[in-house]
Scaffold this motif. Structure first.
Motif, PDB file in Angstrom:
ATOM      1  N   ALA A   1     -24.244   2.751 -26.847  1.00 21.99           N
ATOM      2  CA  ALA A   1     -24.908   3.953 -27.355  1.00 21.99           C
ATOM      3  C   ALA A   1     -26.094   4.337 -26.475  1.00 21.99           C
ATOM      4  O   ALA A   1     -26.338   5.522 -26.216  1.00 21.99           O
ATOM      5  N   ALA A   2     -26.848   3.335 -25.998  1.00 20.67           N
ATOM      6  CA  ALA A   2     -27.987   3.630 -25.128  1.00 20.67           C
ATOM      7  C   ALA A   2     -27.537   4.219 -23.800  1.00 20.67           C
ATOM      8  O   ALA A   2     -28.132   5.175 -23.288  1.00 20.67           O
ATOM      9  N   VAL A   3     -26.463   3.659 -23.232  1.00 19.03           N
ATOM     10  CA  VAL A   3     -25.956   4.190 -21.962  1.00 19.03           C
ATOM     11  C   VAL A   3     -25.420   5.604 -22.152  1.00 19.03           C
ATOM     12  O   VAL A   3     -25.654   6.496 -21.332  1.00 19.03           O
ATOM     13  N   SER A   4     -24.700   5.839 -23.248  1.00 17.69           N
ATOM     14  CA  SER A   4     -24.138   7.171 -23.496  1.00 17.69           C
ATOM     15  C   SER A   4     -25.233   8.206 -23.713  1.00 17.69           C
ATOM     16  O   SER A   4     -25.072   9.379 -23.370  1.00 17.69           O
ATOM     17  N   ARG A   5     -26.350   7.773 -24.272  1.00 17.12           N
ATOM     18  CA  ARG A   5     -27.440   8.703 -24.572  1.00 17.12           C
ATOM     19  C   ARG A   5     -28.310   8.980 -23.354  1.00 17.12           C
ATOM     20  O   ARG A   5     -28.777  10.115 -23.159  1.00 17.12           O
ATOM     21  N   ASP A   6     -28.549   7.997 -22.530  1.00 16.52           N
ATOM     22  CA  ASP A   6     -29.543   8.115 -21.466  1.00 16.52           C
ATOM     23  C   ASP A   6     -28.956   8.451 -20.103  1.00 16.52           C
ATOM     24  O   ASP A   6     -29.716   8.750 -19.182  1.00 16.52           O
ATOM     25  N   CYS A   7     -27.645   8.375 -19.940  1.00 11.90           N
ATOM     26  CA  CYS A   7     -27.061   8.510 -18.605  1.00 11.90           C
ATOM     27  C   CYS A   7     -26.082   9.671 -18.548  1.00 11.90           C
ATOM     28  O   CYS A   7     -25.487  10.051 -19.558  1.00 11.90           O
ATOM     29  N   ILE A   8     -25.939  10.206 -17.363  1.00 11.68           N
ATOM     30  CA  ILE A   8     -24.896  11.182 -17.074  1.00 11.68           C
ATOM     31  C   ILE A   8     -23.778  10.415 -16.384  1.00 11.68           C
ATOM     32  O   ILE A   8     -23.913   9.994 -15.233  1.00 11.68           O
ATOM     33  N   LEU A   9     -22.663  10.238 -17.077  1.00 13.20           N
ATOM     34  CA  LEU A   9     -21.570   9.429 -16.556  1.00 13.20           C
ATOM     35  C   LEU A   9     -20.739  10.246 -15.569  1.00 13.20           C
ATOM     36  O   LEU A   9     -20.414  11.405 -15.825  1.00 13.20           O
ATOM     37  N   THR A  10     -20.407   9.625 -14.458  1.00  9.70           N
ATOM     38  CA  THR A  10     -19.577  10.260 -13.435  1.00  9.70           C
ATOM     39  C   THR A  10     -18.130   9.823 -13.608  1.00  9.70           C
ATOM     40  O   THR A  10     -17.797   8.999 -14.470  1.00  9.70           O
ATOM     41  N   GLN A  11     -17.270  10.361 -12.752  1.00  5.91           N
ATOM     42  CA  GLN A  11     -15.866   9.981 -12.809  1.00  5.91           C
ATOM     43  C   GLN A  11     -15.674   8.515 -12.446  1.00  5.91           C
ATOM     44  O   GLN A  11     -14.806   7.841 -13.002  1.00  5.91           O
ATOM     45  N   ASP A  12     -16.486   7.993 -11.542  1.00  6.38           N
ATOM     46  CA  ASP A  12     -16.402   6.570 -11.206  1.00  6.38           C
ATOM     47  C   ASP A  12     -16.784   5.700 -12.397  1.00  6.38           C
ATOM     48  O   ASP A  12     -16.190   4.642 -12.635  1.00  6.38           O
ATOM     49  N   ASP A  13     -17.784   6.171 -13.161  1.00  6.70           N
ATOM     50  CA  ASP A  13     -18.181   5.421 -14.354  1.00  6.70           C
ATOM     51  C   ASP A  13     -17.061   5.400 -15.387  1.00  6.70           C
ATOM     52  O   ASP A  13     -16.790   4.363 -16.014  1.00  6.70           O
TER      53      ASP A  13
END
Length: 654
Positions: free
Chosen positions: A514-526
């Protein structure tokens, strides 16, 4: 012909010529000679191509001419209508023309002439397939054709929504259909035609040529990939009302069985795609679930399509129970049992609540059946519930526990499992010390260990230009140390990260994701990294201290709808056809020294003589017939005497 060829050279003198042609065709289209009518239509088509007449007036006239009982004329008009509407919408959508023509086509679908209605429907379907009229208005106008009294119009509409090819009875062949084959295929067909023209025409050669043409057409059709396009069904305004009305028509229909089967398939696809509630459909399907039923595999496929999570469990359980009682019994053959198990698996894949624990354990006992088809069907059902709900299986059938099976849980009926995070996002560990902030069109990296993935295209160029400007300035956002070195994880660090993730509890993983989903902009590699992590949960065991552990099998990824091959999949060695037998024969001849002869064991001495028995094998039968007949009629006493004389002769020689 002369006038319409030179019409653009004399604009003032020929300004009334198109109107005269149109009025002539409108008034006398039924009494004109067919050849004269075709010439007038070709003249109007050429004037339209030169821009001397508006498209709306010509197309409306051509739609009216579809009522003529002239098949070549209708085919020519169909080709021009499709091509002209494509050209009108080539650069930009002409909404004024499209709206008027769609309204006109809607009236043509209800025309008393079946040929005109069918050709109009084919034109709309072709325009939708070519991405010209791919809007909701076109789809809903074509949906009205599913309730037509004309069988040809009804079948054309059903084939459009079911995604059939034109070769199965859809729109008439157009110029683009001739380009469907490759150059090699067309060259092969032309070579066959040339070879047949040269030489004497015999009945045997004619039959051989016809068989070769049929095989070429069959191979070309087999190479076409099946198309699963549900975009038309998604554009319906009222799918629930459409499905209910179509089902009422099916119950009272007197059409032949193939047409009613297509109607049933469309209803099942609508119910499964939109998750509709049509409870009367499932008892109707159960009436046809018999092994001797015609096209029973299609009916089982439609039953799988119509299952979804919103079907009440008691209704879905009755459907599965009927399948098991009629197919998965020892009185049926292995193929019938395998088809039944495959159908049960596909229904339960879309509606897991249709199966209860006792029935599942009974079906799991077929995993050791003597028939391989039944065995594989039962194991596929076990594998499905290992991922969906392992608690329903017997302890010995649950297999090796994995992280995915530990997290698996079947939601109750009507329960919606909402998530506030991206499942598996806890694997993104490169944002532990910093955050990626996007503001003012620039990417600013806070001090810490961060990886910034730059997108492709124009964003990449802008990012490189920004990097060059910042490098000239020598500092980033006022930082004293300048640029931050990007740290790449080594294999040892990746192993440590995976061990760290393994040691986390489920709640800790959820909070971190949840913290990663909230704080980060996920790329296609992610996202690719997350997908690999979710896949590893299904492969890696929960406990790694077992010896000789085998990797768990992973079921295939499913689309929205199952295919007929999933129901008819029977694990059986099929009988060889002529091509496979010939390939086997040629493969066996590869190691031979002399083609066409079986390699015999060589003699130790190449100059040694042969025995009488070996010589007898090469002699004609008429030479040894008397001797073979005499030996066959000898009595036991004669055989004893012959053996004694032979032994005495050998003793004297020694």
């Amino acid at each position: 012909m002369l006038l319409h060829q030179v019409a653009q050279c004399y604009p003032e003198e020929m300004k009334d010529f198109p109107e005269e042609l149109k009025s002539m065709l409108q008034r006398h289209n039924t009494t004109l000679h067919p050849e004269m009518r075709v010439v007038l239509c070709r003249a109007l088509i050429l004037l339209r191509n030169k821009g001397l007449v508006s498209p709306l007036s010509v197309l409306s006239l051509f739609f009216e001419l579809l009522r003529c009982r002239d098949k070549p004329l209708r085919r020519m008009l169909y080709t021009h209508i499709v091509a002209d509407i494509r050209n009108v919408n080539a650069r930009a959508r002409n909404n004024a023309v499209n709206t008027t023509l769609q309204a006109f086509m809607y009236s043509m679908l209800r025309d008393s002439s079946a040929a005109a209605a069918k050709t109009s429907l084919d034109a709309m379907a072709e325009l939708y397939r070519r991405d010209v009229w791919r809007d909701a208005r076109t789809v809903n106008v074509m949906a009205t054709a599913c309730f037509s009294k004309v069988t040809k119009v009804l079948v054309g509409a059903l084939q459009f929504f079911l995604g059939r090819d034109d070769a199965d009875g859809g729109a008439p062949a157009t110029d683009s259909d001739d380009d469907s084959g490759t150059d090699d295929e067309r060259k092969t067909e032309s070579q066959m035609a040339v070879a047949f023209r040269v030489g004497k025409k015999t009945k045997k050669r004619t039959k051989r040529y016809e068989r070769a043409k049929a095989a070429a057409r069959k191979s070309k059709k087999a190479k076409r990939a099946p198309a699963f396009d549900f975009s038309a069904l998604r554009l319906l305004h009222d799918p629930q009302g459409f499905a209910e009305r179509l089902f009422r028509q099916l119950e009272s229909s007197t059409e032949r069985f193939e047409v009613r089967l297509m109607m049933l398939g469309l209803i099942a696809k609508l119910v499964g795609l939109h998750e509709l509630i049509l409870l009367n459909l499932y008892p109707y399907l159960q009436r046809f679930m018999q092994p001797h039923q015609r096209d029973v595999t299609k009916i089982l496929l439609y039953a799988a399509w119509s299952a979804h999570m919103l079907v009440p469990p008691d209704v879905a359980a009755a459907l599965v129970r009927t399948l098991v009682d009629n197919f998965v019994t020892e009185r049926n053959s292995g193929e019938v049992m395998a088809v039944g198990l495959n159908a049960v698996r596909e229904v339960c894949a879309r509606c897991p609540l249709a199966m209860d624990a006792d029935l599942l354990q009974d079906l799991a006992c077929y995993k050791t059946h003597r028939n391989k088809s039944v065995l594989m069907g039962a194991r596929s059902l076990i594998q499905l519930y290992r991922e969906v709900d392992p608690t329903m299986l017997h302890r010995r059938d649950r297999g090796r526990p994995t992280e995915a099976s530990a997290e698996a849980r079947t939601a109750a009926y009507g329960e919606l499992d909402t998530l506030d995070h991206v499942p598996g996002a806890e694997v993104i560990t490169d944002v532990a010390g910093g955050r990626m902030e996007v503001a003012g069109g620039r990417t600013e990296v806070a001090k810490g260990r961060t990886e910034v993935a730059v997108g492709r295209g124009s964003n990449e160029v802008e990012a490189e230009e920004w990097e060059e400007e910042e490098m000239d300035d020598g500092d980033v956002d006022g930082s004293e140390d300048g640029w931050i070195d990007v740290h790449h994880s080594s294999d040892e660090e990746k192993e440590e990260e995976s061990e760290e993730l393994r040691g986390m509890s489920a709640d800790e993983r959820r909070r971190r994701a949840a913290a990663v989903s909230r704080d980060c902009i996920l790329t296609q590699d992610d996202f690719e990294k997350i997908r690999r992590q979710q896949l590893s949960k299904r492969l890696e065991p929960l406990v790694k201290n077992r010896k000789h552990a085998q990797p768990a099998t992973v079921t295939r990824e499913r689309g929205e709808m199952a295919g007929l091959g999933d129901i008819e999949r029977v694990h059986k060695r099929r009988r060889h056809d002529k091509d496979s037998r010939l390939a086997t024969v040629l493969a066996g001849r590869a190691d031979r020294e002399t083609p066409g002869r079986i390699a015999r064991p060589q003699k130790m001495n190449a100059h040694a003589s042969t025995t009488n028995a070996q010589k007898r094998k090469t002699k004609p039968f008429m030479m040894i017939k008397q001797k073979m007949r005499g030996k066959g009629k000898r009595s036991f006493r004669d055989k004893q005497t012959s053996l004694r004389d032979s032994l005495l002769k050998r003793k004297r020689i020694k």
